[in-house]
Design a protein around this motif. Structure first.
Motif, PDB file in Angstrom:
ATOM      1  N   SER A   1      39.625 -26.327  43.784  1.00 33.23           N
ATOM      2  CA  SER A   1      38.737 -25.189  44.568  1.00 33.23           C
ATOM      3  C   SER A   1      38.181 -24.086  43.362  1.00 33.23           C
ATOM      4  O   SER A   1      37.177 -23.460  43.648  1.00 33.23           O
ATOM      5  CB  SER A   1      39.318 -24.559  45.682  1.00 33.23           C
ATOM      6  OG  SER A   1      40.580 -23.653  44.997  1.00 33.23           O
ATOM      7  N   ARG A   2      38.720 -24.001  42.346  1.00 31.03           N
ATOM      8  CA  ARG A   2      38.311 -23.291  41.306  1.00 31.03           C
ATOM      9  C   ARG A   2      37.523 -23.980  40.189  1.00 31.03           C
ATOM     10  O   ARG A   2      37.130 -23.328  39.037  1.00 31.03           O
ATOM     11  CB  ARG A   2      39.478 -22.376  40.546  1.00 31.03           C
ATOM     12  CG  ARG A   2      40.300 -21.364  41.724  1.00 31.03           C
ATOM     13  CD  ARG A   2      41.290 -20.486  41.022  1.00 31.03           C
ATOM     14  NE  ARG A   2      42.083 -19.663  42.225  1.00 31.03           N
ATOM     15  CZ  ARG A   2      42.763 -18.885  41.758  1.00 31.03           C
ATOM     16  NH1 ARG A   2      43.192 -18.760  40.601  1.00 31.03           N
ATOM     17  NH2 ARG A   2      43.214 -17.942  42.769  1.00 31.03           N
TER      18      ARG A   2
ATOM     19  N   TYR B   1      33.156 -28.180  40.037  1.00 30.36           N
ATOM     20  CA  TYR B   1      32.985 -29.076  41.284  1.00 30.36           C
ATOM     21  C   TYR B   1      34.056 -28.382  42.298  1.00 30.36           C
ATOM     22  O   TYR B   1      35.225 -28.980  42.186  1.00 30.36           O
ATOM     23  CB  TYR B   1      32.966 -30.383  40.979  1.00 30.36           C
ATOM     24  CG  TYR B   1      31.537 -30.840  40.377  1.00 30.36           C
ATOM     25  CD1 TYR B   1      30.469 -31.042  40.828  1.00 30.36           C
ATOM     26  CD2 TYR B   1      31.792 -30.713  38.844  1.00 30.36           C
ATOM     27  CE1 TYR B   1      29.260 -31.447  40.085  1.00 30.36           C
ATOM     28  CE2 TYR B   1      30.495 -31.093  38.079  1.00 30.36           C
ATOM     29  CZ  TYR B   1      29.420 -31.346  38.631  1.00 30.36           C
ATOM     30  OH  TYR B   1      28.471 -31.834  37.852  1.00 30.36           O
ATOM     31  N   ASN B   2      33.791 -27.435  43.199  1.00 27.97           N
ATOM     32  CA  ASN B   2      34.713 -26.992  43.933  1.00 27.97           C
ATOM     33  C   ASN B   2      35.090 -27.462  45.299  1.00 27.97           C
ATOM     34  O   ASN B   2      35.722 -26.884  46.030  1.00 27.97           O
ATOM     35  CB  ASN B   2      34.785 -25.443  43.783  1.00 27.97           C
ATOM     36  CG  ASN B   2      33.292 -24.932  44.754  1.00 27.97           C
ATOM     37  OD1 ASN B   2      32.533 -25.778  44.706  1.00 27.97           O
ATOM     38  ND2 ASN B   2      33.310 -23.689  44.797  1.00 27.97           N
TER      39      ASN B   2
ATOM     40  N   HIS C   1      28.947 -29.587  43.427  1.00 28.69           N
ATOM     41  CA  HIS C   1      29.153 -28.495  42.566  1.00 28.69           C
ATOM     42  C   HIS C   1      28.973 -27.182  43.227  1.00 28.69           C
ATOM     43  O   HIS C   1      28.498 -27.057  44.465  1.00 28.69           O
ATOM     44  CB  HIS C   1      27.666 -28.608  41.554  1.00 28.69           C
ATOM     45  CG  HIS C   1      27.694 -27.626  40.288  1.00 28.69           C
ATOM     46  ND1 HIS C   1      27.431 -26.426  40.500  1.00 28.69           N
ATOM     47  CD2 HIS C   1      27.865 -28.119  39.192  1.00 28.69           C
ATOM     48  CE1 HIS C   1      27.361 -25.843  39.395  1.00 28.69           C
ATOM     49  NE2 HIS C   1      27.763 -26.955  38.402  1.00 28.69           N
ATOM     50  N   ARG C   2      29.645 -26.130  42.541  1.00 31.71           N
ATOM     51  CA  ARG C   2      29.708 -24.937  43.166  1.00 31.71           C
ATOM     52  C   ARG C   2      28.627 -24.135  43.414  1.00 31.71           C
ATOM     53  O   ARG C   2      28.530 -23.256  44.363  1.00 31.71           O
ATOM     54  CB  ARG C   2      30.770 -23.981  42.261  1.00 31.71           C
ATOM     55  CG  ARG C   2      29.981 -23.756  41.107  1.00 31.71           C
ATOM     56  CD  ARG C   2      31.055 -22.919  39.960  1.00 31.71           C
ATOM     57  NE  ARG C   2      30.387 -22.720  38.490  1.00 31.71           N
ATOM     58  CZ  ARG C   2      31.214 -22.378  37.714  1.00 31.71           C
ATOM     59  NH1 ARG C   2      32.772 -22.431  37.678  1.00 31.71           N
ATOM     60  NH2 ARG C   2      30.731 -22.151  36.398  1.00 31.71           N
ATOM     61  N   ASN C   3      27.389 -24.591  42.551  1.00 31.16           N
ATOM     62  CA  ASN C   3      26.169 -23.584  42.974  1.00 31.16           C
ATOM     63  C   ASN C   3      25.255 -24.674  44.022  1.00 31.16           C
ATOM     64  O   ASN C   3      24.009 -24.228  44.151  1.00 31.16           O
ATOM     65  CB  ASN C   3      25.520 -23.739  41.739  1.00 31.16           C
ATOM     66  CG  ASN C   3      25.872 -22.744  40.839  1.00 31.16           C
ATOM     67  OD1 ASN C   3      26.849 -22.018  41.219  1.00 31.16           O
ATOM     68  ND2 ASN C   3      25.540 -22.968  39.431  1.00 31.16           N
TER      69      ASN C   3
END
Length: 202
Positions: free
Chosen positions: A51-52, A55-56, A76-78
């Protein structure tokens, strides 16, 4: 139409934090939004907490009877991804994920075919994909098939001939199929790419 940059990679094990970081950074540099990974070697009860990471958001299909299976899809986190539905395989060979990106529905399919019996396995899996799919369908993974035996196989031949493989997909949805060595393009929101790093930019 929403844009989604995706990639597929057989990682041959992803338990090492160092290896994970290297792979994630590679795809991050390529601006990849969704990654399809095969042979993650995760067990049902022990997928890592990512999660951190870059890729979360992760979806896993795992197996407890073999340490050489498992497929995963990472976002990806974005990238804003809203999950609609998911289907996993108890053997860790396929993963179906359906979600929304920028108001567009995407169906993400990750496949890891067995070393033998690929033809029958594909014939069994394709109707399941057809039942699950919605919106823009992306199918990726490792089908354990040599697309160019002269370059990709030490014995100079493939487990399935190009003619037989083409016939499988032609029978499934013939009007959507266009075949050329490395790609199966399914028009009307279909695309399948086998064993390459960069899939597509839509």
């Amino acid at each position: 139409m929403a844009e989604l940059r995706v990639a597929t990679y057989n990682v041959r094990g992803l338990k090492s934090p160092v290896k994970r970081n290297q792979i994630f950074r590679h795809f991050h540099r390529d601006k990849t939004q969704v990654i399809f990974l095969q042979e993650t070697h995760y067990k049902h009860s022990k997928p890592p907490n990512l999660s951190r990471s870059i890729y979360n958001l992760w979806f896993h299909s795992t197996s407890d009877y073999s340490n050489k299976l498992g497929v995963s899809i990472g976002v990806h986190r974005n990238t804003s991804f809203t999950l609609k539905d998911i289907r996993t395989d108890p053997n860790g060979r396929f993963l179906f994920v359906k979600g929304i990106v920028d108001n567009q529905i995407f169906t993400l399919i990750n496949l890891y075919a067995p070393n033998k019996g690929q033809k029958n396995w594909l014939l069994d899996i394709l109707p399941k994909i057809d039942d699950f799919r919605e919106g823009f369908l992306i199918v990726a993974g490792d089908l354990n098939i040599s697309m160019d035996p002269s370059m990709d196989s030490s014995v100079g031949k493939s487990a399935i001939t190009k003619t037989a493989l083409s016939a499988i997909f032609k029978g499934f949805r013939s009007r959507d199929l266009k075949y050329n060595c490395q790609f199966f393009f399914f028009f009307y929101y279909w695309i399948l790419v086998i064993n390459i790093t960069l899939l597509a930019l839509f």
